[in-house]
Every structure is written in C-alpha cells, then in structure tokens.
Scaffold this motif. Structure first.
Motif, PDB file in Angstrom:
ATOM      1  N   UNK A   1      39.569 -66.041  66.120  1.00  0.00           N
ATOM      2  CA  UNK A   1      40.077 -66.756  67.300  1.00  0.00           C
ATOM      3  C   UNK A   1      39.700 -68.229  67.218  1.00  0.00           C
ATOM      4  N   UNK A   2      40.453 -69.062  67.898  1.00  0.00           N
ATOM      5  CA  UNK A   2      40.224 -70.494  67.725  1.00  0.00           C
ATOM      6  C   UNK A   2      39.102 -71.076  68.563  1.00  0.00           C
ATOM      7  N   UNK A   3      38.513 -70.304  69.488  1.00  0.00           N
ATOM      8  CA  UNK A   3      37.522 -70.929  70.347  1.00  0.00           C
ATOM      9  C   UNK A   3      36.171 -70.201  70.270  1.00  0.00           C
ATOM     10  N   UNK A   4      35.138 -70.915  70.649  1.00  0.00           N
ATOM     11  CA  UNK A   4      33.751 -70.459  70.532  1.00  0.00           C
ATOM     12  C   UNK A   4      33.396 -69.496  71.657  1.00  0.00           C
ATOM     13  N   UNK A   5      32.574 -68.489  71.293  1.00  0.00           N
ATOM     14  CA  UNK A   5      32.114 -67.513  72.279  1.00  0.00           C
ATOM     15  C   UNK A   5      30.710 -67.074  71.880  1.00  0.00           C
ATOM     16  N   UNK A   6      29.902 -66.711  72.861  1.00  0.00           N
ATOM     17  CA  UNK A   6      28.546 -66.217  72.595  1.00  0.00           C
ATOM     18  C   UNK A   6      28.249 -65.047  73.509  1.00  0.00           C
ATOM     19  N   UNK A   7      27.398 -64.148  73.038  1.00  0.00           N
ATOM     20  CA  UNK A   7      27.068 -62.946  73.807  1.00  0.00           C
ATOM     21  C   UNK A   7      25.681 -62.469  73.416  1.00  0.00           C
ATOM     22  N   UNK A   8      24.877 -62.086  74.402  1.00  0.00           N
ATOM     23  CA  UNK A   8      23.554 -61.523  74.134  1.00  0.00           C
ATOM     24  C   UNK A   8      22.478 -62.571  73.933  1.00  0.00           C
ATOM     25  N   UNK A   9      21.425 -62.167  73.251  1.00  0.00           N
ATOM     26  CA  UNK A   9      20.239 -63.000  73.057  1.00  0.00           C
ATOM     27  C   UNK A   9      20.397 -63.853  71.796  1.00  0.00           C
ATOM     28  N   UNK A  10      20.045 -65.149  71.922  1.00  0.00           N
ATOM     29  CA  UNK A  10      20.142 -66.058  70.790  1.00  0.00           C
ATOM     30  C   UNK A  10      18.950 -67.017  70.788  1.00  0.00           C
ATOM     31  N   UNK A  11      18.496 -67.414  69.599  1.00  0.00           N
ATOM     32  CA  UNK A  11      17.484 -68.471  69.540  1.00  0.00           C
ATOM     33  C   UNK A  11      18.123 -69.829  69.814  1.00  0.00           C
ATOM     34  N   UNK A  12      17.283 -70.841  70.004  1.00  0.00           N
ATOM     35  CA  UNK A  12      17.790 -72.160  70.344  1.00  0.00           C
ATOM     36  C   UNK A  12      18.626 -72.762  69.220  1.00  0.00           C
ATOM     37  N   UNK A  13      18.243 -72.522  67.968  1.00  0.00           N
ATOM     38  CA  UNK A  13      18.954 -73.076  66.828  1.00  0.00           C
ATOM     39  C   UNK A  13      19.212 -71.980  65.797  1.00  0.00           C
ATOM     40  N   UNK A 222      49.993 -68.208  66.832  1.00  0.00           N
ATOM     41  CA  UNK A 222      50.825 -69.143  66.068  1.00  0.00           C
ATOM     42  C   UNK A 222      50.226 -70.550  66.115  1.00  0.00           C
ATOM     43  N   UNK A 223      50.105 -71.222  64.975  1.00  0.00           N
ATOM     44  CA  UNK A 223      49.490 -72.555  64.964  1.00  0.00           C
ATOM     45  C   UNK A 223      50.163 -73.556  65.891  1.00  0.00           C
ATOM     46  N   UNK A 224      51.467 -73.415  66.140  1.00  0.00           N
ATOM     47  CA  UNK A 224      52.154 -74.381  67.000  1.00  0.00           C
ATOM     48  C   UNK A 224      51.720 -74.258  68.458  1.00  0.00           C
ATOM     49  N   UNK A 225      50.999 -73.199  68.805  1.00  0.00           N
ATOM     50  CA  UNK A 225      50.564 -73.003  70.185  1.00  0.00           C
ATOM     51  C   UNK A 225      49.129 -73.442  70.431  1.00  0.00           C
ATOM     52  N   UNK A 226      48.425 -73.911  69.398  1.00  0.00           N
ATOM     53  CA  UNK A 226      47.032 -74.321  69.585  1.00  0.00           C
ATOM     54  C   UNK A 226      46.839 -75.745  69.070  1.00  0.00           C
ATOM     55  N   UNK A 227      45.883 -76.425  69.657  1.00  0.00           N
ATOM     56  CA  UNK A 227      45.570 -77.790  69.271  1.00  0.00           C
ATOM     57  C   UNK A 227      45.007 -77.834  67.856  1.00  0.00           C
ATOM     58  N   UNK A 228      45.525 -78.760  67.049  1.00  0.00           N
ATOM     59  CA  UNK A 228      45.010 -78.907  65.694  1.00  0.00           C
ATOM     60  C   UNK A 228      43.567 -79.412  65.697  1.00  0.00           C
ATOM     61  N   UNK A 229      43.210 -80.196  66.691  1.00  0.00           N
ATOM     62  CA  UNK A 229      41.882 -80.803  66.719  1.00  0.00           C
ATOM     63  C   UNK A 229      40.821 -79.850  67.255  1.00  0.00           C
ATOM     64  N   UNK A 230      41.168 -79.045  68.275  1.00  0.00           N
ATOM     65  CA  UNK A 230      40.143 -78.260  68.955  1.00  0.00           C
ATOM     66  C   UNK A 230      40.444 -76.766  69.040  1.00  0.00           C
ATOM     67  N   UNK A 231      41.640 -76.346  68.634  1.00  0.00           N
ATOM     68  CA  UNK A 231      41.967 -74.933  68.699  1.00  0.00           C
ATOM     69  C   UNK A 231      42.295 -74.426  70.084  1.00  0.00           C
ATOM     70  N   UNK A 232      42.429 -75.314  71.058  1.00  0.00           N
ATOM     71  CA  UNK A 232      42.745 -74.903  72.422  1.00  0.00           C
ATOM     72  C   UNK A 232      44.225 -74.552  72.528  1.00  0.00           C
ATOM     73  N   UNK A 233      44.535 -73.512  73.314  1.00  0.00           N
ATOM     74  CA  UNK A 233      45.936 -73.183  73.559  1.00  0.00           C
ATOM     75  C   UNK A 233      46.606 -74.334  74.308  1.00  0.00           C
TER      76      UNK A 233
END
Length: 523
Positions: A1-13, A222-233
């Motif tokens: 998928x083109x956008x970032x997601x996080x779930x659960x426990x994560x360290x700072x870096x 489809x690539x034509x539906x998302x931003x080339x720079x950020x992957x946003x619909x």
C-alpha cells in the motif's frame, strides 16, 4: 500500500534494543520488497523467526493448461462446483498464464494450518461468507463483496463463521480442537450473502474468487490514482484511504495480532511451484508491533464510486487494482449514460492487446444473455466482442444498472484448465448469433424516413445509395429532419462514394452496375 501504518508496540527508533517484559530482546525483522528499495515493514517478534524445523515438500502447485492452441470465447459456470477442501486445498484454478491465475473456492472445512504464499500476492474477492483473516500483522474481519489483498510472504489463515459460532470463537475461543463444519448440524444455516438457491448439501462455508500474481509483481492501486510524490489517493480516484480496512489488534474481541503460545504449529508455504510444510515450535502470530507500508488490507466493492459519463465510458474507469501485465476492475451498480441518444451497453470492441475475464457476482448484466451468478466469461484478444443480440435496443429505456462483476484484463493470452473445460458452456461462442435489432424484425425501424419493412418489401443498398426492392432511390438518413441521424453533424452531406467497379463480397470481387434512376413500378 502507498501509505504508512503502525500497529502494536514499537521502540523509538529502528535497530535499537527493544526488550520483552522478561528482559529478553524482541527479534527485529525487516520485511521488504525489491531488495532494500521497495515498500517494507519492520516487525518485532517474540521469538526468532528463523527457528523452524520439519520442512518438507508436499505436492506440486504448477497448473496444467489445455487447448493452448485454441482461441475462442468461453463461458465457465462455477455454480455447479461442490464444496471441497479448505481455503487453500479447495482452490480450483480455471484460467491463467505466466502473470496471473484465477481460481474459485467453495471451502467445506476450516484450515487446520497457517499459510504463506511465497510466490505472489493474492487478491481474494469474497463472493459470500464471512469470518476473520488472522495474519502475522493483525486480524481482518471479512464479509461478502470484500477484496482481501494479501501481499506475498504474509502468514495468514482464513477462518469462516459457521452455524452457531463466529470465527473468533472457533480460532481463539478455547483449547485447540479439530475444526468441524457446524453447518451440518443446522440445515437452515447459510453463509452471509449466499444465494437462496443453494441446498443444505451444497452449502459451503463461503465462496471466493482468487486472483494471484504469478510473475512476482505486487497488487496495488492504479498509479494514476495516487500522488507520485507521497502516494496519497488523488481527488479523482474512485476510492481513497478511508475506504480501506487495515489490520487490528483487539484481544478483547478475540482478534489479536499476536498469540504467545508454544507447541507444534504447521505453516505451509507455496514457493517454486510446490507446497512446502514447515513446523514452528511457537504460534506463528508472534509479532507484538510493526510499522511500514507493506501489509494486508481489505476494500469492499460497495465502497467503489463508479465514474459515469454523458456517453459510454471505457472499461479503465472501473479499474480498482493493478499488477504487472494485468488489472482488476469493479463493475458496480451505477447510473447509465445520459446523452439523449446514448447507447447504454458497451460498444463492440477488439482489445487487441488483452484477454478479458469477467466474474459475475449478481444483478442483471445488460450486455449479456445466458449468464448466471458465478459465471466467468473469457474474451480473448484477437476476437471482437460486444452486446448480445437484442441487448442494445433493450438498454435504451434504462437509466441505471444493478450489475456487480469483477473483471481481470491481462496483457498475455489466458489459458483454460481441465477444470474449466468441465464447467464450460460450449454454446457460448454462438450466443452472438440471432437478431441484433428486434425493431427491424417487427417493422418498427426507420431508415431515411421509410420503414425498413413494409408489406413484404425489403430494403437493399448499393454503394451508399438506399434502394427499395424496386430500385426506387430513398432519401439519405441525414436529410430527414424529423429523426436526425446520431452523428456529430446531423445534416452534413453524405461523402461521395468512389469505387473501382468491383465490390468485395465473400472474399471475391464482382462487377457492379450503376444504380438505376428512381422509377415507380407499373401496376
């Protein structure tokens, strides 16, 4: 998928110490594509993911195609398929090539193991049935009309709702037991969205269409539906991020992302055209947290916003997903074309670079006859196809369609399997024969202001000049003001027809004679 997601426990870096409550380090894993330059997710396991044993090859998964030298339109009816196997062993491949395979599945039992496709992405369209897809990155509850997109390498299990028990109870509700089909104890039970025509004996836990990549590519928007720079619909996309359902970690709802348990757990892996078996000494769902852009997700076809137009729009406006050398489209209920003279079914077309498969989910598909729920039609490149006889005129009175279908277009020829041939309607290629213009047969059609059938007379034509049976010249259609021709310049003069004195008919050249001047027949 083109956008970032996080779930659960994560360290700072990334790549820093991250310890369990007992002080032992969690095992970090980078789950990436295209080497280290493609979409990836970073995961944290309770146990080292390398600790597996008991690996063995079970059986070949290589598909055998038949009639590879035959090119014809095909209609395969999947409804007669009896319930069989589970969500992996019950898959019946019908069409495919080196880029993609299409299969249907009517599982009669639950999966007793977890599964990983190590060859390609899977797009599972849930025709009917409901349940939970438990994955290594979280749980996803699915329902009818869902596209469940599972990227390559994700460990998962499809658990179906049964009579008297939801999937969460079956998988997470108590001690481990042999899965059973509880539907047998309740003859009145049926999966969510299942047709009423199914009998108790033919009732599966659900049904789905599988579209699987065979070339290592990934299924995405489809690539034509998302931003080339950020992957946003983008604004013109027929769906967006809000329409996607992402994995969850909800232990209180029996939909956890991880289970801390130990024992022997089988995970089957499809790779190198074979099915392999591995054994984990811990539960395969042991990731306590992850983040990134590589994860399973669900999109429901009812959330697709159809793009409509004044005149008929081409199939790309239905595109929903894309992978290398094929696309997936959604034909949804929508308003039809609104030009006053619009022809509301697809025009005849030859997509000379693509094969087209349509899976019919429900509703009345306006341009087709003889199609039923669960039908699959294959229209190969090189043969024009279009509306069935009578459907063009029949569409004129309608302002919307209630059809629901999934289409897969490929850029390499598709081949059928033995299973497809066993379900094929051999009369389908001849279904375009017959009267395409019922108004002509009824004497209701007009050409040049003159009925095309009047008291036994017939209309013929010679090189652009309309003549009746007695060689009387008829006025051109564009000169009749009462019923203007459906052209952009309705009253434009007809172009001059130039000939060399021969006319091709049935592959042979024959001499023609000039049209006689108009005259009336003596009584």
């Amino acid at each position: 998928m083109p956008f970032y997601y996080r779930l659960g426990q994560l360290p700072q870096k990334r790549h820093v110490q991250f310890r369990r409550p007992d002080g032992v380090l969690y095992s970090e894993e980078l789950f990436g594509t295209e080497g280290f330059v493609g979409p990836s997710s970073t995961m944290y396991h309770i146990n080292p993911p390398t600790q597996v044993y008991g690996w063995k090859t079970l059986y070949s998964t290589k598909t055998e195609y038949v009639e590879v030298d035959t090119m014809r339109m095909r209609h395969v009816k999947s409804a007669p398929l009896r319930p069989f196997g589970e969500a992996v062993t019950g898959r019946v491949v019908l069409f495919g090539n080196s880029d993609v395979e299409m299969a249907v599945c009517n599982p009669s039992e639950q999966m007793p193991y977890y599964y990983k496709n190590g060859q390609g992405d899977e797009c599972i369209f849930i025709h009917y049935g409901s349940g939970v897809c438990y994955t290594m990155l979280g749980a996803l509850r699915f329902k009818p009309r869902d596209y469940v997109v599972i990227p390559k390498g994700i460990i998962y299990k499809l658990v179906w709702d049964e009579a008297g028990a939801r999937a969460e109870e079956l998988e997470m509700g108590g001690p481990k037991r042999k899965p059973s089909r509880r539907a047998k104890a309740d003859p009145g039970w049926k999966p969510a969205g299942a047709p009423d025509s199914l009998s108790a004996a033919d009732m599966p836990l659900g049904k789905f269409l599988l579209i699987e990549t065979m070339n290592g590519s990934h299924i995405g928007p489809p690539p034509r539906y998302v931003s080339k720079a950020h992957g946003q619909f983008l604004e013109h996309a027929p769906y967006c991020e809000r329409d996607l359902r992402l994995p969850v970690h909800e232990p209180d709802s029996r939909m956890p992302m991880f289970v801390e348990a130990y024992g022997d757990y089988e995970v089957r892996v499809k790779a190198r055209d074979c099915m392999h078996s591995y054994v984990f000494h811990y539960h395969p769902l042991d990731i306590v947290g992850w983040d990134g852009c590589y994860y399973p997700h669900i999109f429901n076809i009812d959330d697709f916003s159809p793009i409509t137009g004044k005149l008929h729009m081409p199939p790309p406006i239905h595109q929903t997903f894309e992978a290398h050398n094929f696309v997936i489209c959604s034909f949804c209920p929508r308003l039809l074309d609104y030009h006053p003279q619009a022809i509301k079914v697809p025009y005849n077309h030859s997509n000379i670079d693509s094969d087209e498969v349509l899976y019919y989910v429900e509703g009345n598909f306006g341009s087709r006859k003889g199609i039923e729920v669960g039908s699959l039609t294959l229209h190969p490149q090189g043969i024009p196809h279009g509306p069935h006889p009578g459907t063009t005129e029949a569409s004129m009175a309608h302002d919307r369609t209630h059809e629901l279908a999934v289409m897969c277009d490929t850029f390499r020829p598709l081949f059928a399997t033995k299973a497809a041939l066993g379900l094929e309607d051999l009369n389908y290629p001849a279904s375009w024969q017959g009267e395409h213009f019922p108004r002509l047969a009824k004497g209701e059609a007009m050409l040049g202001g003159v009925p095309l059938k009047q008291k036994g007379k017939r209309i013929t034509a010679r090189f652009g000049t309309l003549l009746d049976a007695f060689d009387n010249a008829l006025p051109p259609a564009s000169s009749v003001s009462q019923t203007p021709a459906n052209v952009w310049a309705p009253n434009a003069p007809l172009p001059e027809v130039k000939t060399n004195g021969t006319h091709a008919s049935n592959g042979k050249a024959r001499k023609t004679r000039a049209a006689k001047p108009a005259r009336s027949r003596r009584s």
